[in-house]
Each structure stands twice: as structure tokens, then as C-alpha cells.
Design a protein around this motif. Structure first.
Motif, mmCIF file in Angstrom:
data_model
loop_
_atom_site.group_PDB
_atom_site.id
_atom_site.type_symbol
_atom_site.label_atom_id
_atom_site.label_comp_id
_atom_site.label_asym_id
_atom_site.label_seq_id
_atom_site.Cartn_x
_atom_site.Cartn_y
_atom_site.Cartn_z
ATOM 1 N N MET A 1 9.082 -4.904 -6.132
ATOM 2 C CA MET A 1 8.811 -3.615 -5.475
ATOM 3 C C MET A 1 7.664 -3.814 -4.497
ATOM 4 O O MET A 1 6.614 -4.318 -4.842
ATOM 5 C CB MET A 1 8.416 -2.601 -6.556
ATOM 6 N N LEU A 2 7.946 -3.401 -3.296
ATOM 7 C CA LEU A 2 6.961 -3.588 -2.239
ATOM 8 C C LEU A 2 6.771 -2.247 -1.587
ATOM 9 O O LEU A 2 7.745 -1.621 -1.182
ATOM 10 C CB LEU A 2 7.528 -4.606 -1.254
ATOM 11 N N LEU A 3 5.546 -1.789 -1.518
ATOM 12 C CA LEU A 3 5.314 -0.474 -0.956
ATOM 13 C C LEU A 3 4.721 -0.606 0.432
ATOM 14 O O LEU A 3 3.629 -1.121 0.611
ATOM 15 C CB LEU A 3 4.358 0.281 -1.873
ATOM 16 N N ILE A 4 5.481 -0.135 1.414
ATOM 17 C CA ILE A 4 5.024 -0.201 2.800
ATOM 18 C C ILE A 4 5.101 1.204 3.354
ATOM 19 O O ILE A 4 6.095 1.881 3.174
ATOM 20 C CB ILE A 4 5.953 -1.103 3.646
ATOM 21 N N THR A 5 4.057 1.636 4.020
ATOM 22 C CA THR A 5 4.156 2.996 4.551
ATOM 23 C C THR A 5 3.973 3.092 6.059
ATOM 24 O O THR A 5 4.147 4.143 6.627
ATOM 25 C CB THR A 5 3.124 3.935 3.893
ATOM 26 N N CYS A 6 3.621 2.018 6.719
ATOM 27 C CA CYS A 6 3.356 2.237 8.145
ATOM 28 C C CYS A 6 3.860 1.113 9.042
ATOM 29 O O CYS A 6 3.186 0.748 9.992
ATOM 30 C CB CYS A 6 1.864 2.459 8.391
ATOM 31 N N SER A 7 5.031 0.600 8.772
ATOM 32 C CA SER A 7 5.404 -0.526 9.626
ATOM 33 C C SER A 7 6.682 -0.311 10.430
ATOM 34 O O SER A 7 7.123 -1.189 11.117
ATOM 35 C CB SER A 7 5.563 -1.783 8.780
ATOM 36 N N HIS B 1 -0.902 7.494 -13.380
ATOM 37 C CA HIS B 1 -1.974 8.397 -12.973
ATOM 38 C C HIS B 1 -2.634 7.867 -11.689
ATOM 39 O O HIS B 1 -2.924 8.615 -10.768
ATOM 40 C CB HIS B 1 -2.989 8.487 -14.119
ATOM 41 N N GLU B 2 -2.846 6.559 -11.640
ATOM 42 C CA GLU B 2 -3.439 5.944 -10.445
ATOM 43 C C GLU B 2 -2.480 6.059 -9.248
ATOM 44 O O GLU B 2 -2.904 6.312 -8.124
ATOM 45 C CB GLU B 2 -3.764 4.463 -10.727
ATOM 46 N N PHE B 3 -1.177 5.869 -9.513
ATOM 47 C CA PHE B 3 -0.196 6.040 -8.427
ATOM 48 C C PHE B 3 -0.291 7.461 -7.852
ATOM 49 O O PHE B 3 -0.259 7.656 -6.638
ATOM 50 C CB PHE B 3 1.240 5.817 -8.931
ATOM 51 N N ASP B 4 -0.430 8.455 -8.743
ATOM 52 C CA ASP B 4 -0.533 9.851 -8.274
ATOM 53 C C ASP B 4 -1.773 10.029 -7.405
ATOM 54 O O ASP B 4 -1.726 10.657 -6.363
ATOM 55 C CB ASP B 4 -0.600 10.822 -9.466
ATOM 56 N N ARG B 5 -2.893 9.438 -7.870
ATOM 57 C CA ARG B 5 -4.145 9.566 -7.119
ATOM 58 C C ARG B 5 -4.007 8.984 -5.712
ATOM 59 O O ARG B 5 -4.561 9.486 -4.750
ATOM 60 C CB ARG B 5 -5.269 8.829 -7.875
ATOM 61 N N LEU B 6 -3.238 7.890 -5.616
ATOM 62 C CA LEU B 6 -3.072 7.217 -4.317
ATOM 63 C C LEU B 6 -1.844 7.736 -3.556
ATOM 64 O O LEU B 6 -1.468 7.180 -2.531
ATOM 65 C CB LEU B 6 -2.937 5.698 -4.526
ATOM 66 N N HIS B 7 -1.233 8.804 -4.092
ATOM 67 C CA HIS B 7 -0.011 9.392 -3.479
ATOM 68 C C HIS B 7 1.091 8.351 -3.347
ATOM 69 O O HIS B 7 1.798 8.300 -2.345
ATOM 70 C CB HIS B 7 -0.324 10.012 -2.109
ATOM 71 N N ILE B 8 1.211 7.503 -4.357
ATOM 72 C CA ILE B 8 2.298 6.517 -4.375
ATOM 73 C C ILE B 8 3.448 7.126 -5.169
ATOM 74 O O ILE B 8 3.306 7.441 -6.347
ATOM 75 C CB ILE B 8 1.832 5.187 -5.023
ATOM 76 N N ASP B 9 4.572 7.315 -4.483
ATOM 77 C CA ASP B 9 5.700 7.994 -5.092
ATOM 78 C C ASP B 9 6.826 6.983 -5.326
ATOM 79 O O ASP B 9 7.548 6.621 -4.417
ATOM 80 C CB ASP B 9 6.157 9.112 -4.130
ATOM 81 N N VAL B 10 6.914 6.479 -6.551
ATOM 82 C CA VAL B 10 7.968 5.507 -6.858
ATOM 83 C C VAL B 10 8.626 5.883 -8.179
ATOM 84 O O VAL B 10 8.046 6.598 -8.987
ATOM 85 C CB VAL B 10 7.427 4.059 -6.985
ATOM 86 N N GLY B 11 9.819 5.381 -8.395
ATOM 87 C CA GLY B 11 10.507 5.596 -9.656
ATOM 88 C C GLY B 11 9.859 4.754 -10.747
ATOM 89 O O GLY B 11 8.720 4.302 -10.610
ATOM 90 N N TYR C 1 3.246 -4.126 -5.678
ATOM 91 C CA TYR C 1 2.230 -4.547 -4.712
ATOM 92 C C TYR C 1 2.278 -3.542 -3.583
ATOM 93 O O TYR C 1 3.339 -3.290 -3.006
ATOM 94 C CB TYR C 1 2.532 -5.957 -4.173
ATOM 95 N N SER C 2 1.153 -2.970 -3.272
ATOM 96 C CA SER C 2 1.095 -2.010 -2.176
ATOM 97 C C SER C 2 0.441 -2.678 -0.968
ATOM 98 O O SER C 2 -0.681 -3.174 -1.045
ATOM 99 C CB SER C 2 0.320 -0.775 -2.649
#
Ligand SMILES: [Zn+2]
Length: 349
Positions: free
Chosen positions: A1-7, A151-161, A167-168
Motif C-alpha cells: 500500500m502506497l499513499l500518494i496524494t499530490c503527484s 487513530h493516527e491515520f485519522d489524525r493525518l486524514h489518511i483514508d484507507v481500508g 508507507y505514506s
């Protein structure tokens, strides 16, 4: 799982000025990479990539004259992380990592990450991939259980299943959790660690648009335990991602070679299958097959493909046609022919 938000969009407002900015409630310094009316992209001294909306209420972002950008040192990062995660966590330093884990967990996790990184660098170097020293210490966080990680994902607004870890790209952190240390969780950790190693060693770039089949194909390749074993994976069978191979046999090649070839063409030209729940498992499995065949049978082309994609201009979308042309030029054959050869190789495993 690779989280990319701005590419995946075109950015023409590229700069390289040092700025002071506010993000996540902190005033910090960084380098302004992109300056547009609706988005600022800033690389922080801790290696985070921030995407800020400059519209009202405006974030604080002021240019600082005559200052050069310096990445935070390992000591500085360690102190910051201690402040961020105290009092329940400890920060363990290794040559390449700062590992955050519950107090008293010992050396096991630091060793897992350090060994995974060393194996990755050795594997890539042997195939001609241009490797550089990372600009930032790599950060790996092991939360005590899944709910604390979420909980940490929520804090960082990481929305994953449901994931065992990720790795973000923007935070440059691997996040996973203790608990059921099943073989599949450890495979996920090796997969995420490979992403982090790739994006910090120059095998991929965090600020350009790397085809997902390449990044995820590499992640899948490093899931087998032997791939990060200090003794190395000298037998081909140890290097095979058995789960991906099983998926291919049961769901893709069982329906004829046409399906594998069609999926390969789609993956080489675009990332759509990775964004579609119905096709994502097939995308991962075929991406693994293509990258694994390339690494095993065409190691020079494997190195060239990574060097090509890592050295493209930052923030430029990689158009479908251009992806296909570059790939076919490097492997010196049509994608149809390449994928048929891949399938024959996989069927013989
Ligand atoms: Zn991945």
C-alpha cells in the motif's frame, strides 16, 4: 500500500525558495516546491511534503531571503519524534532509521527495517539502479495495535481500508502495528519498507509521477521473507511472491493468456486498475509478474526503467502514450510480446 496524494496533476508554478510556514499547528521551515493560486507544495526540513491551500483563511507562508535549505539532522529528528510520541514510545536509532515503538520492545523492529533496507540497496545496485544517500532519516512507527494506528491515520486524514501498514509518500513514514505477527503482516511490512527504501534512495522520486505498476511491482517483489534475509535469496523459488503467483494462476492465466496480456497493456499505460476495488488485486499480481520477470531475466532493462522513471521532471504527469513508448524502448519489444514472455516465465515457475 502506497499513499500518494499530490503527484497526478500538472504543476507549472515550480520554485525552490525557503519559506516559513504553518502546518499541523506548528511553525516550521521548508522549501517551496510549487506555488499556485490554489495550492502550495512545501518540503519540510523533516522530509514531509505538505500540500497547503493558500486561499483564505490563509496559511502562514513567508519567503525567507538568503537562506539555504538544510534537512533536519538525525539528532534533531530524534528529539522531535521523542516530543511527538512521548511518554509511551521510545525512539531507536539505527544507521538509516528512526524507529518509534512502545517502550522496551528491544531491537527486533529496528533490525527488520535496517536489514530490509540493506537488502533493497544491494539488490538495486546489482541491477544498475542509481542509488543515492537519502536526505532524511527514514521513520518507521510501530503502533501497539491496529486501533492506535487507525487513530493516527485519522489524525493525518489518511483514508484507507483495512491494512496492516502503509508507507505514506507525504509523511515519508512507514506505519504499522504490533499484534498478530502473522506471516502476511510481516510480508506487508517488507512491502512497505521497500516503498520507503525506494523513495529515499532515488530508485523512485517522491515528486514525480511514477507508474503504479512499477512502484507496486517492486513492493510485491520484496514481500517474500528471503528477499530481506541477510543470507540472501539464492534460489529462484525463494524470490517468488507465492501469493501473487497463486492469484495469477487461479484468476488470470486460468482464463487464457489474453487476459494477462490485456492487463499488462493497461498497467503499462495507466494507473486506473489500482484505483478500482474490482481490479486492484489483479493489478498487484500482474504488476509483480511483470517487474519480477524484468528483474530476473532482463536486469539491465530493469535498472534502466527505474532510472528513467526516477529522473523525469518533477510534477509532470506521465501520459499514457509516453509511458508505453518509454517502456517498449527500454525492453526493446512490444508490450504484447513482453507480457507473453512474462507469462511463459511465470508458468514455468
Ligand atoms: Zn504498495
Amino acid at each position: 500500500m502506497l499513499l500518494i496524494t499530490c503527484s497526478n496533476r500538472f504543476y507549472d508554478g515550480q520554485t525552490s525558495e525557503v519559506v516559513e510556514f504553518s502546518a499541523l499547528g506548528k511553525i516550521q521551515k521548508g522549501i517551496l516546491l510549487v506555488d499556485l493560486a490554489d495550492e502550495l507544495i512545501i518540503l519540510g526540513r523533516d522530509g514531509w511534503i505538505h500540500s497547503l491551500d493558500p486561499k483564505p483563511p490563509k496559511p502562514i507562508c513567508q519567503r525567507i531571503e538568503n537562506e539555504t535549505f538544510t534537512a533536519a539532522s538525525a539528532g534533531e529528528m530524534r528529539n522531535r519524534l521523542r516530543r511527538e510520541f512521548r511518554p509511551d514510545y521510545e525512539v531507536v536509532s539505527t544507521t538509516n532509521f528512526l524507529v518509534i515503538q512502545s517502550c522496551g520492545r528491544g531491537e527486533r523492529w529496528p533490525k527488520v527495517f535496517e536489514q530490509a533496507h540493506r537488502s533493497f540497496i544491494s539488490y538495486m545496485t546489482k541491477r544498475g539502479v542509481k542509488i543515492r544517500n537519502g536526505n532524511f532519516p527514514m521513520v518507521a512507527i510501530i503502533f501497539p495495535d491496529e486501533s492506535v494506528m487507525r487513530h493516527e491515520f485519522d489524525r493525518l486524514h489518511i483514508d484507507v481500508g483495512r491494512v496492516a501498514g502503509l508507507y505514506s509518500v507525504n509523511t515519508n513514514r512507514v506505519m504499522t502495528h504490533e499484534g498478530t505477527r502473522t506471516s502476511s503482516v510481516m510480508a506487508t511490512v517488507r512491502h512497505e519498507a521497500a516503498h520507503q527504501s525506494a523513495f529515499n534512495s532515488g530508485a523512485h522520486s517522491r515528486i514525480n509521477d511514477t507508474p503504479r505498476w512499477i512502484t507496486e511491482g517492486i513492493g510485491q517483489m520484496f514481500e517474500p521473507a528471503a528477499m530481506t534475509d541477510p543470507r540472501g535469496a539464492s534460489h529462484l523459488a525463494e524470490r517468488v511472491n507465492q501469493e501473487s503467483l497463486r492469484y495469477l494462476r487461479q484468476n488470470v492465466s486460468a482464463t487464457g493468456s489474453g487476459r494477462f496480456v490485456q492487463t499488462a497493456i493497461t498497467l503499462v499505460s495507466n494507473d486506473m486498475m489500482f484505483k478500482d476495488e474490482k481490479h486492484i488485486n489483479e493489478a498487484y499480481a500482474v504488476a509483480w509478474g511483470l517487474m519480477f520477470y524484468l528483474a530476473e531475466r532482463h536486469p539491465k532493462a530493469f535498472g534502466q526503467l527505474l532510472n528513467k522513471t526516477a529522473s523525469r521532471r518533477p510534477f509532470q504527469p506521465y501520459q499514457h502514450r509516453e509511458r508505453m513508448v518509454d517502456f517498449e524502448q527500454i525492453v526493446d519489444m512490444h508490450t504484447v510480446e513482453f507480457s507473453r514472455k512474462t507469462l511463459r516465465f511465470l508458468e514455468a515457475l
